[in-house]
Design a protein around this motif. Sequence first.
Motif, mmCIF file in Angstrom:
data_model
loop_
_atom_site.group_PDB
_atom_site.id
_atom_site.type_symbol
_atom_site.label_atom_id
_atom_site.label_comp_id
_atom_site.label_asym_id
_atom_site.label_seq_id
_atom_site.Cartn_x
_atom_site.Cartn_y
_atom_site.Cartn_z
ATOM 1 N N VAL A 1 0.739 5.080 0.399
ATOM 2 C CA VAL A 1 -0.157 6.134 0.872
ATOM 3 C C VAL A 1 0.290 7.471 0.292
ATOM 4 C CG1 VAL A 1 -1.050 7.357 2.889
ATOM 5 C CG2 VAL A 1 -0.708 4.876 2.976
ATOM 6 N N GLY B 1 -3.070 10.989 6.137
ATOM 7 C CA GLY B 1 -2.342 9.904 5.499
ATOM 8 C C GLY B 1 -1.018 9.607 6.172
ATOM 9 N N GLN C 1 -1.530 7.563 9.202
ATOM 10 C CA GLN C 1 -1.882 6.185 8.862
ATOM 11 C C GLN C 1 -0.614 5.346 8.680
ATOM 12 O OE1 GLN C 1 -4.701 5.608 5.587
ATOM 13 N NE2 GLN C 1 -3.560 3.816 4.907
ATOM 14 N N VAL C 2 0.385 5.897 8.002
ATOM 15 C CA VAL C 2 1.636 5.167 7.791
ATOM 16 C C VAL C 2 2.403 5.020 9.109
ATOM 17 C CG1 VAL C 2 3.827 5.130 6.536
ATOM 18 C CG2 VAL C 2 1.742 5.897 5.384
ATOM 19 N N THR D 1 3.845 -0.921 3.704
ATOM 20 C CA THR D 1 3.085 0.327 3.709
ATOM 21 C C THR D 1 4.089 1.465 3.660
ATOM 22 O OG1 THR D 1 1.333 -0.654 5.058
ATOM 23 C CG2 THR D 1 1.405 1.745 4.924
ATOM 24 N N THR E 1 0.864 -1.181 0.000
ATOM 25 C CA THR E 1 0.000 0.000 0.000
ATOM 26 C C THR E 1 0.896 1.224 0.000
ATOM 27 O OG1 THR E 1 -1.762 -1.101 1.238
ATOM 28 C CG2 THR E 1 -1.759 1.298 1.244
ATOM 29 N N LEU F 1 4.996 5.706 2.455
ATOM 30 C CA LEU F 1 4.468 7.058 2.361
ATOM 31 C C LEU F 1 5.249 7.832 1.315
ATOM 32 C CD1 LEU F 1 2.733 9.437 3.625
ATOM 33 C CD2 LEU F 1 4.708 9.825 5.133
ATOM 34 N N LYS G 1 -5.101 9.660 0.616
ATOM 35 C CA LYS G 1 -5.674 10.003 1.922
ATOM 36 C C LYS G 1 -5.507 11.496 2.187
ATOM 37 C CE LYS G 1 -7.183 6.205 4.002
ATOM 38 N NZ LYS G 1 -8.503 6.093 4.631
ATOM 39 N N ASP H 1 -3.219 4.528 -2.092
ATOM 40 C CA ASP H 1 -4.309 4.935 -1.208
ATOM 41 C C ASP H 1 -4.215 6.450 -0.999
ATOM 42 O OD1 ASP H 1 -6.327 5.127 0.619
ATOM 43 O OD2 ASP H 1 -5.317 4.020 2.217
#
Length: 328
Positions: free
Chosen positions: A39, A80, A83-84, A93, A37, A95, A72, A70
């Motif tokens: 972000v 966002g 989130q990371v 994941t 993912t 960023l 965000k 994603d």
Amino acid sequence: MTSITRRTALAAALALTLPALHAQESATAQLAAKPFTIVAPFPPGGPIDILSRMLATGLGEQYKQAAVVDNKPGANGNIGIEQVKRAAPDGHTLLVVPAGNLTINPTLMHNLGYNVEADFAPVSMMARASNVIAVNPAVPAHTIGELVALSKAKPNTISYASPGVGSGLHLAGELLREQTGADILHIAYKGSGPGLNDVLGGTVPMIVGNLPTLLPHLQSGRLRALAVTDAQRDPAIPDVPTLAEAGVKGIAVSSWYGVLAPKGTPPAVVEQLARDVARILGTPANQASLQKLGLHAWLVPTAAFGDLIRKETATWAPIIRSRKIEAQ
């Protein structure tokens, strides 16, 4: 004796090499274990989104795993980013983030929900974009010197647009004002688009923007570039001087974008991801795409990336404090 020495040297070199190879193989296996993912803490369409999609495509192809972007947006990117921060530190994941969230917000925002050094592991820089000082063609200034003189001759009449209070572009304008004494006023917008529209329409005379945003309008003649704030000219607009060439010393800043992982991600995984970023951005297709957009691949190694974040944070902090700039 010589043969023994050579054998000993070879054995020592092998002893040093094998653990590194094993760590790389382990990192590669870990990254191939599950989907990614990426972000992007801002809306689709801008440099962050474009770079995130390049990274996702490249990682997906490399590791034969799904890789999704994603988006965000919200709270100036903080949603966002946080989130990371909370994600598992396993390299899956990531960023993609602009400089301002790493080097400006820690000083600008008092209740920031993350600490750059404590919460993230820098992976690699990805790209940079020149910042451009430009005016509506109706403005009777063709150089920075003429703009400064005009602003002093007509106080409180020259305003400049930026995508928001505390953005890197806002602070570049404030740095220009501090270095030259220009009488220019800041007008903050919620993003580059609305501010650009007002400059194109003549409501606001000046803008400090990044090249990917301004390039089409510079090419069409709807904007006139006076200078770039980088240390060197940009090949996309080679006739536009740097501020140093225009006689303004002490300003050499650009917009840049990098990749980070959650803190605690194993160093071997971070190093493998950095190699992946370099490979992905180095393909001819991605190089051509970046150049068309006015972006330039900028692959700063992991350790140097962390040093750059600290250096730029120290550069912007006194500007924010001296100008009493506060987040809105």
